[in-house]
Design an enzyme around this catalytic site. Sequence first.
Site, PDB file in Angstrom:
ATOM      1  CD  GLU A 186      38.358 -30.759   0.494  1.00 59.97           C
ATOM      2  OE1 GLU A 186      38.449 -31.677   1.023  1.00 59.97           O
ATOM      3  OE2 GLU A 186      38.697 -30.775  -0.906  1.00 59.97           O
ATOM      4  CG  ASP A 187      37.991 -25.586   1.216  1.00 59.90           C
ATOM      5  OD1 ASP A 187      38.752 -26.532   1.219  1.00 59.90           O
ATOM      6  OD2 ASP A 187      37.193 -25.174   0.186  1.00 59.90           O
ATOM      7  CG  ASP A 220      20.528 -25.779 -44.248  1.00 59.41           C
ATOM      8  OD1 ASP A 220      20.546 -24.835 -43.742  1.00 59.41           O
ATOM      9  OD2 ASP A 220      21.057 -26.275 -45.127  1.00 59.41           O
TER      10      ASP A 220
END
Length: 711
Positions: A76-77, A260
Amino acid sequence: MSYFTELEKEIHAYLDDEQCEQIALAFKVARDAHHGQKRRTGEAYITHPVAAALTLAQLRLDHQSIIATLLHDTLEDTLITKEELRDQFGDEVAELVDGVSKLTQMEFENRAHAQAENFRKMVLAMVRDIRVIIVKLADRLHNMQTLGVMPREKKRRIARETLDIYAPIANRIGIHRFYVELEDLGFAALYPMRFRILEDAVKKARGNRKEIMNVIESGIQAALEPLELESCKVLGRQKHLYSIYKKMKSKQASFSEIMDVYAFRVVVDSPDNCYRALGAVHGCYKPLPERFKDYIAIPKANGYQSLHTTLFGPYGVPIEVQIRTREMDKVAEHGIAAHWSYKMSEQDIMLNESHMRARQWIKDLLEMQQSSSSSLEFIETVKIDLFPDEVYVFTPKGHILELPRGATSVDFAYTVHSDIGNSCIAAKIDRRLAPLSMPLSNGQTVEIITAPGASPNPAWLNFVVTGRARSNIRHYLKSQRQAESVSLGKRLLNNALTQFNSGIEQLSAQVIDQITAALGVRSFDALCEAIGLGNQVALVVAKQLLNPMGDHPAVSPPGQDEENPLAIKGTEGMVVKYAECCRPIPGDPIVGCLTAGRGIVVHTDQCPRVVGFRNKPERFIYMTWQDNIEGNFKVDIGVHVLNQVGVLAQLAGAIADAAGNIDDISVNPCDGNYHIVSITLTVRNRIHLARIMRRLRTIKTVLKFYRVRAE
Ligand code: MN
């Protein structure tokens, strides 16, 4: 110190040298490729893939997943290509990285449609290799951990997407650690104020609880001691913040009600000992009835196994206890990721329950997406699937089926087999006949009664909850509607052709081909379907077929004539509808109106709604009833009755005597003396209606009656 040091240490703990070398190579490739790139935090970009890879190494994932994680942003990059990855790291890694990149490009924004379309792609990628989603989850987890520096809007979008899509997937495939962390990080980013307030409150409450936790823990320890279990751990458990928040919202429970509850986990060495430990804790504190669940015998959809029980603790506090083996604990924490650890042999993977179930889930998704008509429908279906709340029911032979909460007998039938669903006519729940729409509860035995030739009812879509049932019913109705449209279209066309002294049989194949091509439809059947649905006009098509060249004046258009009406059989199904305004019944003079895309709507010939159609020969059809029509038709009548006790019972009795069925009834007081009763009946035909009317006439309190038609 290199970015790689910590990861390197982790992988050497469980992978062999050759695999570690490949990972080191992947690190170098990724580091060089991302060289000079920085994250928003200011750190070198490579810190991100390394951090993601580290979480997966801690889960002991196989070396290919680790390599793919290191390289997950390179396609992608950076300038690296898929082919280069394939040459260096092999096909599987290249495909994994490619799959993750595709997921990364998807943005699941609020625009529902884009989201749905993307989700389909995501599922497809997951089906090919489930590790794609595991790598993607590790990527997303690190992005969430470092979300702080993003602009606010982007932060919110990513947080919402994480809560809507990624956290549920992590849960569905059982990676509990990712699930919990993704949810809490998403919660903190989306609702920072609520997160902080809840966080403080929980801290405070936990401080107050410390003492009682210790009392209970030693109580359980003491109860287990006599069993002399080899390795047995008792751990206090804490709910994560987002799950507390969700519980408060969905169950309208107060904070203290949720806090509780005291929760413990007992981890032992074998399934046998789980049951022994269960006996011991039940001997120590009384169990609450109906709160015991055996997920060892019946694992959850994501493969989760455990015994769950709730005990009545000291000072009356409820204690939730989970009991399981170490293997079950590992599956509970790591889910499907537990089965990609490198030491698993192929056979182990095949045999493993949780892996099989995750596979099955994805296979189901794929099937669903094939039969869903739109992406939106698909995502609606998957959403139900991702937020499961299951009920367990039995087949008559004692097999267990798991269904989402709210599922009905019809869902059950489709889960068994689509043929059973399609031919289902009734259901017995615990041996008693029950409505098909009744939601099933845990432990019921369901028997489906089928009949050959039966078909799904469109009304089922109103109550089924499983995607499988929904898409099967839709699919069936669609194909049935198609068949019905084709057959109606043929009759309409033939009818039109007869007016020119021709017929379908007399048409040559050549002419048919020519006209279908000219009209841009696939086949003669498709053409007939279009006619049946009202998208093509029979008369126009007939003229084209008889005069394919269209270059000389058409045969004089007579319009459809009254002498030659289209006969309906009453069994046309979905393409012939009976108008609600005038409710024609067999015996009434009728006409039809063609509406584009909806087929024919049949009206009585006096119906005022038809007037507008009379001068549109292409939309208006003379019709008639065939003899011996089977079936029931609705008709409205009005009855004026004296205001006396028991008069409604008299009316109902008279109608029942004449074998009429009351569909709906309402009473309007007119003045003190008489009431107007409006009744919707189902009758076979006009003769049947007349018989009912004769019975009504014998009732003394009936002043007058009449058939109601639209104004
Ligand atoms: Mn990334």
